[in-house]
Design a protein around this motif. Structure first.
Motif, PDB file in Angstrom:
ATOM      1  N   UNK A 106       0.912  -1.225  -0.025  1.00  0.00           N
ATOM      2  CA  UNK A 106      -0.030  -0.091   0.022  1.00  0.00           C
ATOM      3  C   UNK A 106       0.795   1.256   0.050  1.00  0.00           C
ATOM      4  N   UNK A 107       1.817   1.064   0.856  1.00  0.00           N
ATOM      5  CA  UNK A 107       2.691   2.494   0.944  1.00  0.00           C
ATOM      6  C   UNK A 107       3.866   2.734  -0.428  1.00  0.00           C
ATOM      7  N   UNK A 108       4.355   1.486  -0.763  1.00  0.00           N
ATOM      8  CA  UNK A 108       5.449   1.685  -1.872  1.00  0.00           C
ATOM      9  C   UNK A 108       4.558   1.416  -3.245  1.00  0.00           C
ATOM     10  N   UNK A 109       3.522   1.014  -3.366  1.00  0.00           N
ATOM     11  CA  UNK A 109       2.947   0.866  -4.649  1.00  0.00           C
ATOM     12  C   UNK A 109       3.624  -0.015  -5.677  1.00  0.00           C
ATOM     13  N   UNK A 110       4.441  -0.822  -5.224  1.00  0.00           N
ATOM     14  CA  UNK A 110       5.287  -1.758  -5.795  1.00  0.00           C
ATOM     15  C   UNK A 110       4.950  -3.211  -5.490  1.00  0.00           C
ATOM     16  N   UNK A 111       5.736  -4.078  -6.288  1.00  0.00           N
ATOM     17  CA  UNK A 111       5.874  -5.471  -5.949  1.00  0.00           C
ATOM     18  C   UNK A 111       6.789  -5.775  -4.646  1.00  0.00           C
ATOM     19  N   UNK A 112       5.999  -6.698  -3.608  1.00  0.00           N
ATOM     20  CA  UNK A 112       6.694  -6.676  -2.426  1.00  0.00           C
ATOM     21  C   UNK A 112       6.978  -8.444  -2.398  1.00  0.00           C
ATOM     22  N   UNK A 113       8.206  -8.696  -1.922  1.00  0.00           N
ATOM     23  CA  UNK A 113       8.507 -10.162  -1.877  1.00  0.00           C
ATOM     24  C   UNK A 113       8.649 -10.287  -0.171  1.00  0.00           C
ATOM     25  N   UNK A 114       8.386 -11.436   0.145  1.00  0.00           N
ATOM     26  CA  UNK A 114       8.864 -12.241   1.535  1.00  0.00           C
ATOM     27  C   UNK A 114       9.302 -13.635   1.352  1.00  0.00           C
ATOM     28  N   UNK A 115      10.572 -14.008   1.215  1.00  0.00           N
ATOM     29  CA  UNK A 115      10.946 -15.094   1.015  1.00  0.00           C
ATOM     30  C   UNK A 115      11.051 -16.041   2.258  1.00  0.00           C
ATOM     31  N   UNK A 116      10.987 -15.211   3.401  1.00  0.00           N
ATOM     32  CA  UNK A 116      10.969 -16.089   4.717  1.00  0.00           C
ATOM     33  C   UNK A 116      10.087 -15.363   5.703  1.00  0.00           C
TER      34      UNK A 116
END
Length: 557
Positions: A106-116
């Motif tokens: 919501x804040x970055x307006x971009x793709x966000x990854x969480x690998x762990x």
């Protein structure tokens, strides 16, 4: 082979060939999946169908990894809108906190990854859904993050190209939402224009302003999803509710001018006014009792003066600008209705003054003729009779007296007929019953008279008399009737007049000036006139004249 040797493909070349073929196959699958979703969007499929297709197609491309489409519900919650094999069912609401994956999207307006998820702020929430890793791409509509498309894994990080793949599907979701919103906006615009047209047609037909006011509130409320709407007319101390729809305020409620109210500010400034909350204002207790949380009000201005206001209650600050714009269009139509009512009232008052002046002139002329010339003629006739009796029969003087007496009697009869035509003395002295009985006494067609009304104001009796006189004149001249009937009754505050004949019928009120003038006279008295004249059945003239106190038939503050 002239010593030449043919080299065979090495393992590296074979691996590259297989990898390129796999990439080409995967690209083909990806393009086919995107095309299928794009066709749904292009064909105007419902957004829910597009949502389900996006989640299913994305999961298929990601080797069956769970894929979920969610919509942001404020800044701290998600609502699941599509999840073919996702960890949460459709319709579920998921709260999230700061620095979590959805918060970062919501804040970055971009793709966000969480690998762990180990050590992440939302590790506990992820564990409850059996998630070990996730990738989310934002769905952006009209410059705002509407939601996000998320792929999840239970035990290992997702491939590095997961984000770009999700972004392509997210763009199709945004396109579907944009198309759906455009269709919704078009339907809303069509509904708004239809509502305005219906009200405008009422105004154009000269419909009574009270009926227009009710239509304005009903149509506006329907466009706002049945929000409360009220129309209020201003007086010297505040505003009176005259029409409502879904509004807790009753018709007739008087709202006094009070600081902090939209009604007060709008009247003083002539501009739209908003009240987002009534707490802390003198109207707080009244607003709570009526269930009003907030208000948007627009002025109804006639000839540069604020005459009324159109008010919508329970509107939220985020929607009040749209409410104001729509209310303003309806307010303009209400202003035309008020202006029309003013014009009709002025015309009616002007007609009434003309008729009253003419009737008073008739009454004065009748009195002057009766008390002056007619009385002198009567005295002359008496004197001549006395003189004739005193003279010897057969003398020349007696002949002259006889001639003078005959002329005086003929002049007196003509003058009596003239006075009767102006305004019969029987009407002035005996009222409507006596006037009508005097009228029918000289008519060749038999007329049954039924008058139950008591003595009424002179203006009302005069108008009623002329309605009967003109109707009977048409019976004698045009109806070919064998019989007629006059009935005059007082019902409540209305005088009901009916003149019926058994003649040939087929009367046309547009021909000749008699019935047209009669209509003008009845209109001036704020009454109504109806003429029924079927061929071969006869003619019926019905008039209704108000007898109650004060003018009626128009609205205004």
């Amino acid at each position: 082979m002239d010593g030449a040797t043919r080299s065979s493909p090495g393992r590296g070349d074979l691996h590259d060939h297989v990898s390129a073929r796999d990439d080409l196959h995967r690209l083909g699958r990806e393009q086919a999946a995107l095309r299928r979703v794009a066709e749904l969007v292009a064909h105007g499929a419902p957004a829910t169908d597009v949502f389900g297709a996006v989640a299913a197609e994305a999961a298929g491309l990601l080797d069956g990894q769970a894929t979920t489409l969610t919509r942001f519900d404020g800044d701290t919650a998600l609502a699941v809108v599509a999840a073919p094999a996702g960890p949460a069912p459709v319709g579920a609401h998921i709260a999230f906190g700061p620095d979590t994956l959805p918060d970062r999207v919501l804040r970055t307006r971009g793709v966000v990854r969480v690998d762990d998820y180990t050590g992440q702020p939302d590790a506990e929430l992820a564990a409850s859904f059996g998630l070990g890793a996730a990738v989310s791409a934002p769905v952006t509509v009209a410059g705002e993050v509407w939601g996000m498309l998320t792929a999840t894994s239970g035990d290992r990080p997702l491939p590095q190209d997961t984000g770009p793949r999700l972004e392509q599907f997210a763009r199709l979701v945004a396109a579907a939402l944009g198309t759906s919103q455009a269709r919704s906006d078009l339907r809303a615009l069509a509904a708004e224009q239809a509502a305005l047209r219906r009200v405008a047609e009422l105004v154009a037909r000269g419909t009574a302003s009270e009926e227009v006011f009710v239509a304005v509130t009903n149509e506006a409320s329907a466009l706002f999803g049945d929000l409360p709407v009220a129309l209020m007319l201003y007086d010297d101390t505040g505003a009176v509710v005259v029409a409502t729809c879904h509004c807790p305020a009753p018709v007739g409620l008087h709202v006094p001018f009070s600081a902090g109210t939209a009604v007060d500010r709008l009247y003083r400034t002539g501009r739209p006014a908003h009240v987002d909350t009534y707490e802390g204002t003198p109207m707080a207790s009244i607003a709570r009792e009526a269930g009003i949380a907030s208000t948007t009000a627009v002025p109804i201005t006639v000839e540069g003066r604020v005459r009324a206001t159109l008010v919508s209650s329970n509107t939220l600050p985020a929607t009040r600008d749209a409410v104001e714009a729509r209310l303003t269009q309806f307010a303009e139509l209400a202003a035309v209705a008020i202006a029309n009512a003013d014009a009709r009232a002025k015309l009616t008052a002007s007609r009434a003054r003309v008729v009253a002046t003419a009737d008073e002139t008739r009454r004065r002329l009748q009195r002057d003729v009766h008390d002056g010339a007619q009385q002198r003629l009567v005295h002359t006739i008496i004197a001549l009779k006395l003189a004739r009796d005193a003279l010897a029969t057969g003398s020349s003087a007696a002949d002259l007296v006889d001639e003078a007496l005959a002329n005086a009697e003929r002049a007196n009869a003509e003058l009596r007929d003239l006075v009767h035509g102006i305004l019969p003395g029987s009407l002035t002295r005996g009222g409507l019953r006596a006037g009508i009985e005097s009228l029918v006494a000289d008519i060749a067609v038999p007329v049954d008279v039924g008058v139950t009304a008591p003595r009424l104001p002179a203006a009302t009796e005069t108008t009623a008399y002329f309605v009967v006189a003109e109707a009977l004149t048409n019976v004698v001249k045009h109806a070919g009737a064998r019989r007629a009937r006059v009935q005059v009754d007082l019902e409540g505050d209305d005088l009901l007049i009916e003149v019926r004949d058994d003649g040939v019928g087929g009367a046309d009120p547009t021909l000749g000036t008699g019935l047209v003038g009669l209509l003008d006279r009845v209109d001036a008295a704020e009454g109504s006139l109806a003429i029924t004249s079927s061929a071969g059945i006869g003619t019926t003239v019905r008039a209704t004249l108000p007898c109650g106190p004060g003018p009626r038939g128009h609205a205004g503050p």
